[in-house]
Design an enzyme around this catalytic site. Structure first.
Site, PDB file in Angstrom:
ATOM      1  CG  ASP B  64      -0.360  -0.186   2.527  1.00  0.00           C
ATOM      2  OD1 ASP B  64       0.702  -0.831   2.610  1.00  0.00           O
ATOM      3  OD2 ASP B  64      -0.939   0.291   3.529  1.00  0.00           O
ATOM      4  CG  ASP B 210       2.462   2.166   7.490  1.00  0.00           C
ATOM      5  OD1 ASP B 210       2.110   3.267   7.058  1.00  0.00           O
ATOM      6  OD2 ASP B 210       2.011   1.100   7.035  1.00  0.00           O
ATOM      7  CG  HIS B 268      -1.582   4.229   7.261  1.00  0.00           C
ATOM      8  ND1 HIS B 268      -1.706   3.108   8.046  1.00  0.00           N
ATOM      9  CD2 HIS B 268      -1.066   3.797   6.096  1.00  0.00           C
ATOM     10  CE1 HIS B 268      -1.247   2.056   7.395  1.00  0.00           C
ATOM     11  NE2 HIS B 268      -0.858   2.445   6.208  1.00  0.00           N
TER      12      HIS B 268
END
Lengths: 301, 301
Positions: B64, B210, B268
């Site tokens: 992603d 992330d 996110h």
């Protein structure tokens, strides 16, 4: 047999203009054919049940035909898929997918089987009791195959009224459906044709993209119910076919005509053309039953 | 400094819900940060000039955040790009991109430079006279970096009227802008502050996604103009952070507060939440100036 066009444009994805991907529903199978970038979004839009896709067929390793595959495989994992997934495509597809899984440390929680293709001859690559799939060797800038999906002939349809009148024991009905002659309760031999009808004609679908005009595929796709044949160009740009290894609408129609196809579906249009109807007009000079693929369009056969 | 959110959702792309990608326009550069599947379509929608993107920064090799990269690279080729393209990302990114180019026999007609990252320390990875970019080491399930983009201090602004009154020769104006004291036409030393103003405060942007909550990044991003920090979860699901290596909105706010950031941008989001406003409310309990990222949203600083 139901065909859903998820994308049918060449080159790069745009907002309303997706690269190649199709879903073929045939005899309870859902086959995914090619998987350009964004295919998983198109699958959602068309409300195709992801989980029921068990076989994916990739024609060749140009991005507009497979860059969406790794994303779909990853999404299957996030959706907690457990069913086996079979990928058919040119040699190299296993390496590129497994490298990406390795780099993300995200192995699938389902079995992923790769069936890598290298032959330049048509091969039977999938078969069960209801359907078979063969490759259609194409000629493009890199190794490419089309795919021929074919229903197997079903059982004969029993004429129950006739069977009753002829005093046939019900125990023989299955034998009759399978085409056998049998004896009735009086010991008379009943020929199968007296109490059954022909099964429905098996349907078939040929996917041919990307390729130059290649008449030697005609015997492979002979009498096909429907054929999708790429038509990147119009005849006036025929000189671009050889360097780019693509076809014109006219050439697609020649294949359909010579193969006695039921329907020809055109697609993979170059972005240079604004009026896609010119493709249909050009093809119809050679072959009557022509359809234009478009993203989201559904064909029932 | 202008930030365009192309996609800010976690996991799989959906129709109105794109995976991570952002465009940062800073001091005449257009930097692309992450490149989930479909990013090139989002770039078109936001009318970003493809050709002006010369540097792409990939945080980590989960799909992603980078599955759209190979498609974008291929599209650059189709668009006949000739400008160099620099890709910054974790080790492995070169192998996966070049393998796909090799398999499609489609080499780029522009120079493609890979800058592979392996360090767990913050590094200066790009610098010119106007901007510098440093990594922000993150902690995720796989190797990951955020990126800090920083304008360099500009020249001082000349007070032309004051310079004239003080009889300074124009030949010295550049020296003054550079901060030097100089002598005027009567041989008197003029201190720089008498005839110049401070340059505009340099702006900076930190992208952190992330990652788990990692307070040791605070010194790296201290006094940043704006920070994007992932907030996959709300505090009530904080127990999911450790196994998935993600953060909560509250944790993102703690980083922004401790770094004395100007603005915190959240994104996110896990797809389990319907009401994204809960993220903002949670973060604002810790830090006041909170914005929610959304696909297509533009922030000017």
């Amino acid at each position: 047999m139901k065909l859903t066009i998820l994308g049918c444009y060449s080159a790069t994805p745009r907002f309303d203009n997706n690269p190649t991907s199709q879903v073929l529903e045939i005899n309870n199978h859902i086959f995914l054919i090619d998987c350009g970038e964004g295919t998983q979004v198109q699958l959602r839009q068309q409300k195709i049940k992801f989980a029921r896709i068990k076989h994916i067929f990739i024609s060749h390793l140009h991005g507009d035909h497979y860059f969406g595959l790794i994303g779909l495989i990853s999404t299957f994992r996030l959706l907690k898929r457990e069913t086996d997934l079979h990928i058919y495509g040119p040699k190299g597809i296993k390496e590129v997918i497994t490298l990406q899984l390795k780099l993300s440390d995200s192995w699938t929680n389902y079995n992923l089987y790769f069936h890598e293709l290298e032959s330049s001859q048509s091969e039977l690559i999938f078969e069960d009791e209801k359907v078979e799939v063969r490759t259609i060797p194409l000629k493009h800038r890199i190794y490419a195959n089309g795919y021929l999906f074919k229903e197997k002939p079903g059982e004969r349809t029993l004429d129950v009224e006739a069977a009753k009148i002829l005093n046939i024991n019900k125990a023989y009905y299955n034998k009759l459906k399978q085409g056998f002659d049998i004896e009735n309760e009086h010991g008379r031999l009943i020929s199968n044709e007296e109490v059954t009808f022909d099964p429905p004609t098996p349907k078939s679908y040929a996917f041919c993209s990307d390729t130059v005009y290649k008449p030697d595929i005609v015997p492979i796709v002979m009498n096909v119910t429907a054929i999708y044949h790429e038509s990147t160009f119009l005849d006036k740009h025929e000189h671009l076919c050889e360097p780019t290894k693509h076809s014109t609408a006219k050439q697609a129609a020649l294949i359909a005509r010579d193969a006695n196809a039921g329907t020809l579906i055109l697609g993979h249009y170059s972005t240079r053309y604004d009026d896609l109807n010119l493709f249909k007009i050009e093809a119809q000079r050679v072959f009557d039953n022509v359809e234009l693929a478009d993203d989201g369009k559904v064909f029932n056969f």
